[in-house]
Motif scaffolding. Sequence first.
Motif, mmCIF file in Angstrom:
data_model
loop_
_atom_site.group_PDB
_atom_site.id
_atom_site.type_symbol
_atom_site.label_atom_id
_atom_site.label_comp_id
_atom_site.label_asym_id
_atom_site.label_seq_id
_atom_site.Cartn_x
_atom_site.Cartn_y
_atom_site.Cartn_z
ATOM 1 N N TYR A 27 -7.013 -10.209 -0.686
ATOM 2 C CA TYR A 27 -8.032 -10.007 -1.719
ATOM 3 C C TYR A 27 -9.045 -11.142 -1.790
ATOM 4 O O TYR A 27 -10.227 -10.900 -2.066
ATOM 5 C CB TYR A 27 -7.356 -9.792 -3.077
ATOM 6 C CG TYR A 27 -6.718 -8.422 -3.184
ATOM 7 C CD1 TYR A 27 -7.504 -7.277 -3.325
ATOM 8 C CD2 TYR A 27 -5.340 -8.265 -3.114
ATOM 9 C CE1 TYR A 27 -6.934 -6.018 -3.402
ATOM 10 C CE2 TYR A 27 -4.759 -7.006 -3.197
ATOM 11 C CZ TYR A 27 -5.558 -5.882 -3.332
ATOM 12 O OH TYR A 27 -4.989 -4.635 -3.402
ATOM 13 N N GLU B 23 -1.681 -3.529 -10.418
ATOM 14 C CA GLU B 23 -0.767 -3.050 -9.377
ATOM 15 C C GLU B 23 -0.018 -4.209 -8.734
ATOM 16 O O GLU B 23 1.165 -4.078 -8.393
ATOM 17 C CB GLU B 23 -1.535 -2.260 -8.326
ATOM 18 C CG GLU B 23 -1.980 -0.876 -8.746
ATOM 19 C CD GLU B 23 -3.212 -0.897 -9.628
ATOM 20 O OE1 GLU B 23 -3.502 0.137 -10.257
ATOM 21 O OE2 GLU B 23 -3.879 -1.958 -9.698
ATOM 22 N N ARG C 290 -12.536 -10.875 -3.206
ATOM 23 C CA ARG C 290 -12.460 -10.666 -4.645
ATOM 24 C C ARG C 290 -12.376 -12.025 -5.345
ATOM 25 O O ARG C 290 -11.616 -12.900 -4.933
ATOM 26 C CB ARG C 290 -11.231 -9.826 -4.995
ATOM 27 C CG ARG C 290 -11.198 -8.464 -4.312
ATOM 28 C CD ARG C 290 -12.099 -7.453 -4.996
ATOM 29 N NE ARG C 290 -12.191 -6.219 -4.223
ATOM 30 C CZ ARG C 290 -11.327 -5.215 -4.306
ATOM 31 N NH1 ARG C 290 -10.284 -5.316 -5.124
ATOM 32 N NH2 ARG C 290 -11.488 -4.120 -3.594
ATOM 33 N N ARG D 59 -1.822 4.285 -1.756
ATOM 34 C CA ARG D 59 -3.279 4.154 -1.798
ATOM 35 C C ARG D 59 -3.698 2.947 -0.971
ATOM 36 O O ARG D 59 -2.901 2.047 -0.716
ATOM 37 C CB ARG D 59 -3.784 3.981 -3.238
ATOM 38 C CG ARG D 59 -3.829 5.273 -4.053
ATOM 39 C CD ARG D 59 -4.401 5.011 -5.432
ATOM 40 N NE ARG D 59 -3.435 4.310 -6.281
ATOM 41 C CZ ARG D 59 -3.730 3.784 -7.465
ATOM 42 N NH1 ARG D 59 -4.970 3.838 -7.924
ATOM 43 N NH2 ARG D 59 -2.795 3.175 -8.176
ATOM 44 N N SER D 60 -4.953 2.932 -0.588
ATOM 45 C CA SER D 60 -5.483 1.780 0.134
ATOM 46 C C SER D 60 -5.513 0.571 -0.795
ATOM 47 O O SER D 60 -5.812 0.709 -2.000
ATOM 48 C CB SER D 60 -6.901 2.072 0.632
ATOM 49 O OG SER D 60 -7.520 0.885 1.091
ATOM 50 N N GLU E 267 -7.722 -1.490 -1.157
ATOM 51 C CA GLU E 267 -9.063 -1.631 -1.728
ATOM 52 C C GLU E 267 -9.159 -0.962 -3.099
ATOM 53 O O GLU E 267 -10.012 -1.324 -3.911
ATOM 54 C CB GLU E 267 -10.094 -1.020 -0.785
ATOM 55 C CG GLU E 267 -10.286 -1.793 0.510
ATOM 56 C CD GLU E 267 -11.346 -1.179 1.395
ATOM 57 O OE1 GLU E 267 -12.494 -1.681 1.365
ATOM 58 O OE2 GLU E 267 -11.030 -0.215 2.106
ATOM 59 N N MET E 268 -8.287 0.011 -3.355
ATOM 60 C CA MET E 268 -8.318 0.749 -4.613
ATOM 61 C C MET E 268 -7.337 0.187 -5.639
ATOM 62 O O MET E 268 -7.206 0.729 -6.729
ATOM 63 C CB MET E 268 -7.999 2.228 -4.347
ATOM 64 C CG MET E 268 -8.934 2.886 -3.356
ATOM 65 S SD MET E 268 -8.377 4.549 -2.896
ATOM 66 C CE MET E 268 -8.430 5.377 -4.500
ATOM 67 N N LEU E 269 -6.639 -0.886 -5.288
ATOM 68 C CA LEU E 269 -5.637 -1.474 -6.172
ATOM 69 C C LEU E 269 -6.133 -2.808 -6.719
ATOM 70 O O LEU E 269 -7.020 -3.434 -6.138
ATOM 71 C CB LEU E 269 -4.318 -1.666 -5.416
ATOM 72 C CG LEU E 269 -3.738 -0.400 -4.769
ATOM 73 C CD1 LEU E 269 -2.505 -0.750 -3.931
ATOM 74 C CD2 LEU E 269 -3.394 0.641 -5.829
ATOM 75 N N GLY E 270 -5.534 -3.224 -7.835
ATOM 76 C CA GLY E 270 -6.003 -4.449 -8.468
ATOM 77 C C GLY E 270 -4.880 -5.276 -9.058
ATOM 78 O O GLY E 270 -3.702 -5.079 -8.735
ATOM 79 N N ALA F 240 0.823 -1.218 0.000
ATOM 80 C CA ALA F 240 0.000 0.000 0.000
ATOM 81 C C ALA F 240 0.856 1.265 0.000
ATOM 82 O O ALA F 240 0.547 2.238 -0.699
ATOM 83 C CB ALA F 240 -0.930 -0.021 1.221
#
Length: 292
Positions: free
Chosen positions: A77, A47, A83, A38-39, A41-44, A33
């Motif tokens: 995740y 990243e 996810r 960024r958190s 939660e905002m990465l995928g 992070a």
Amino acid sequence: MTPLRQRMLHDMQIRNLSDNTQKSYLLQVSSFARHFRRSPEMLGPEEIRAWLIYLREERKLAPASLSPAIGALRFLYRVTLKRDWSDEDFPLPRKPVRLPVVLSLEEITTFFDSIPSLKHRTILMVAYAAGLRVSEVVHLKVTDIDSKRMVIRVNQGKNRKDRYVMLSPRLLEVLRTYWQDAHPRDWLFPGDIPGHPITRTAVARICALARQRSGITKPVTPHSLRHAFATHLLETGTDVRRIQLLMGHRSLATTSRYLRIATSTVCATASPFDLLPHPAPIPSPPPAPEYF
């Protein structure tokens, strides 16, 4: 502590992951992070891929060192954030297959003879005689030595599993000599901090110093003694399944790798070179003439 970090911690506690795994996973996700600021939660997946490339190319981490990062992100995740991502989103690099370097019986003897401290020698003798991990050796308690049943109880070893291993009669003699000298009360091998056992780092230093004193050129770590334990058992005819139980391996495949280094396996088949007829002796060249 952020709500996401707290949630991930609770998920790991519910699943009873070891304390070391929890700390490692939180550290890995925190580094991930911070890198992107960024958190998570905002990465995928993109990243994650970029992060692994950064660790490999910039940080120069070995493939085996990437496993904790991948395991942490998979847990975050898939478990905490739920996810529905596939294994391809967490690419695991192929690790090179390396066989451990094994000490011979003669080298083990030389190694132990080079340790002047009774306590230090006993610690490493326990690691070899019972095939224990260094974390298991340092967490032994006096009550784990059962001389009536001739077993050593390993409490909560790797994967939080208890198991029993053999207590060698010769090791029992060493342990009794050590106990009469040190009189440990709770931890079998207490450390410098009162109420705490000796640390793994301290045992690693003891091992490195003993290797230096012994003059052995092979690499020697506390885990090398565990490798030697398994290999020497195989070479004396012990069944692989029994060794698996003694070592506390979850998979038989992990134990079977020792078949590739045991001399009883490697040297059991004769080389076809030995079947060739002996060649005629090479004639000696004629003596050079003497001119003076």
